[in-house]
Scaffold this active site. Structure first.
Site, PDB file in Angstrom:
ATOM      1  N   HIS A   1      -3.575  -5.507   1.048  1.00 38.83           N
ATOM      2  CA  HIS A   1      -3.367  -5.841   2.455  1.00 38.83           C
ATOM      3  C   HIS A   1      -3.790  -7.299   2.656  1.00 38.83           C
ATOM      4  CE1 HIS A   1      -2.387  -1.875   3.942  1.00 38.83           C
ATOM      5  NE2 HIS A   1      -3.442  -1.356   3.340  1.00 38.83           N
TER       6      HIS A   1
ATOM      7  N   CYS B 132       0.834  -1.203   0.000  1.00 41.68           N
ATOM      8  CA  CYS B 132       0.000   0.000   0.000  1.00 41.68           C
ATOM      9  C   CYS B 132       0.873   1.260   0.000  1.00 41.68           C
ATOM     10  CB  CYS B 132      -0.991  -0.034   1.163  1.00 41.68           C
ATOM     11  SG  CYS B 132      -2.357   1.151   0.972  1.00 41.68           S
TER      12      CYS B 132
END
Length: 483
Positions: A425, A325
């Site tokens: 994630h 991310c």
């Protein structure tokens, strides 16, 4: 109208979240329609809800234990620390602003509490039981007037309270007595009993203390839960960052605004991970830049502290670099950010062929994807995204096939020389992928390949709940609640 049961603790880190998780599964197994609730949670780790908003990982896990889809209603207020005593306030899944701790206590808190109680009462109307989790200690004298996560919630819906103490750290009887003495008489009357958590040894040794508590307060000890070795995510307010150097040396940069570090639990269990903050420490086989609550500020922090140069040098010497991310965004060529930091265009580390622009609308979704990175090409993986950034690349890491159950075809992430970045994630919770990645590095080091023992959240919840069920008097709780 359904019932409510509240789990409070004598302090942070006593195991409230997991005791609540266990009770969610226990009552679900008994056939009750049960849901979790926490009025306000402060967490660096969040997860997507079924509505597309954010909730804390704790209530996400508890929803799974209840066999319910995670909803923003289970955690109406989420505070995401940004540093400098400021937090982003997320209400019913959506960011509504960034405030200082003082401004939040004096302005927004009571209004949001009233709204969260409306949510709680609506849940009680639709379900048999709501299991409410408290936060920290209910008797912090300097905070009690502003506390909207503990006894104020219990009073609002007349919820019986189980008070949990962590006996592993010592002082649990004193903590229970201290907590009870600092509660008002009305609040003490809401306490139905006590649970001692994380005990190692013979519970009969504690019986004299139990008799003392029952005589002094007229409340029973409902059980003693043993110390349980488990793989369920803990609440993160007191999270420890391990320094374990496994056979493959995996280093994770402990950013000032690190977020969603639960991503790395499988690496910790399978090999060991080492969180680092200094440039001179950086020399791992794998170096990971994690997610960040403020990507550009953390990139600048790395730059000013020599960590960026150390990563580039380690990469030149053969280290494998990974970004998740915000870490992926940092590894690209440039970031244009007028949302989180307002710094505009910032040069990236430059190890990935990617450019990122921050949008004002946050993407919060469950994802299923197919890996394009050559060593794991074709593997099906799943996870979630929580991001403002929109990245473009010439060499994507994966192709997203499903977003919240909807069929799509979108590229994400990027691949470079001994480098990859992804928005997924939870990528390392895909055991086939993690095994392939670790064994790639193990082969390079001349080590034998490993087989990662697969496990599931469901299995861990069931195992944990079974031990708790055997350790506390659930029949007494059912009778007390009138279920």
């Amino acid at each position: 109208m359904g019932k409510a049961l509240m789990i409070q603790g004598t302090m942070s880190g006593v195991g409230k979240s997991l005791i609540a998780t266990a009770l969610c599964r226990i009552f679900s197994d008994l056939g009750y329609d049960v849901v979790p609730f926490k009025s306000q949670n402060m967490s660096l780790n969040s997860a997507p809800s079924i509505e597309g908003g954010e909730i804390s990982r704790a209530q996400y896990l508890q929803a799974i234990a209840c066999r319910k889809k995670p909803s923003i209603k289970f955690n109406p207020i989420l505070l995401k620390p940004e540093g400098n005593m400021r937090s982003q306030v997320v209400f019913l899944g959506e960011p509504i602003g960034s405030v200082s701790a003082r401004d939040y206590m004096l302005s927004k808190k009571i209004e949001l509490f009233r709204k969260s109680m409306e949510v709680l009462k609506s849940l009680m109307k639709r379900h048999d039981l709501v299991i409410i989790e408290g936060a920290g200690s209910p008797v912090e004298i300097n905070l009690k007037d502003y506390d909207i996560a503990n006894m104020r919630v219990a009073r609002e819906v007349n919820a019986p309270v189980i008070l949990v103490a962590d006996i592993d750290r010592g002082g649990s009887f004193a903590q229970i007595v201290g907590t009870m003495e600092l509660l008002s008489e009305e609040e003490r009357n809401l306490v139905m009993g006590f649970v001692f958590n994380k005990f190692r040894g013979d519970p009969s040794l504690l019986y004299p203390g139990f008799k003392f508590l029952e005589k002094k307060y007229g409340k029973p000890v409902l059980g003693v839960v043993p110390y349980i070795d488990h793989r369920l995510p803990e609440e993160d307010s007191l999270a420890e960052f391990p320094r374990a150097k496994g056979e493959v040396h995996i280093q994770i940069i402990k950013l000032p605004h690190i977020s969603n570090f639960t991503d790395f639990e499988p690496l910790h269990w399978a090999n060991g991970v080492d969180y680092v903050t200094k440039a001179e420490e950086i020399k791992g086989d794998i170096i990971i830049i994690p997610g960040s609550k403020n990507t550009v500020e953390d990139l600048i922090w790395m730059r000013e502290n020599g960590i960026e140069d150390a990563i580039i040098e380690a990469h030149r010497e053969g280290s494998f670099i990974v970004g998740i991310c915000g870490g992926f965004q940092m590894l690209g060529e440039k970031i244009i950010d007028n949302v989180e930091s307002k710094r505009g265009e910032v040069k990236g580390i430059g190890l990935l062929p990617a450019k990122t622009i921050f949008a004002r609308e946050k993407r919060t979704n469950h994802l299923k994807a197919e890996v394009l990175w050559e060593p794991a090409r074709g593997m099906r993986v799943e996870g979630y995204e929580i991001r403002f950034g929109r990245s473009t690349t010439r060499r994507p890491f994966s192709v997203i096939k499903w977003v919240n159950g909807r069929r799509v075809e979108e590229f994400e992430g990027a691949v470079g020389e001994r480098t990859f970045g992804t928005y997924l994630h939870g990528i390392f919770h895909n055991f086939e992928f993690t095994e392939a990645f670790l064994n790639l590095i193990r082969r390079e080091k001349g080590l034998e390949p490993i087989k990662i023992r697969e496990w599931s959240i469901e299995d861990e919840i069931n195992r944990f709940a079974k031990i708790v069920r055997e350790s506390i008097d659930v029949d007494y709780i059912i009778e007390f609640l009138g279920l």
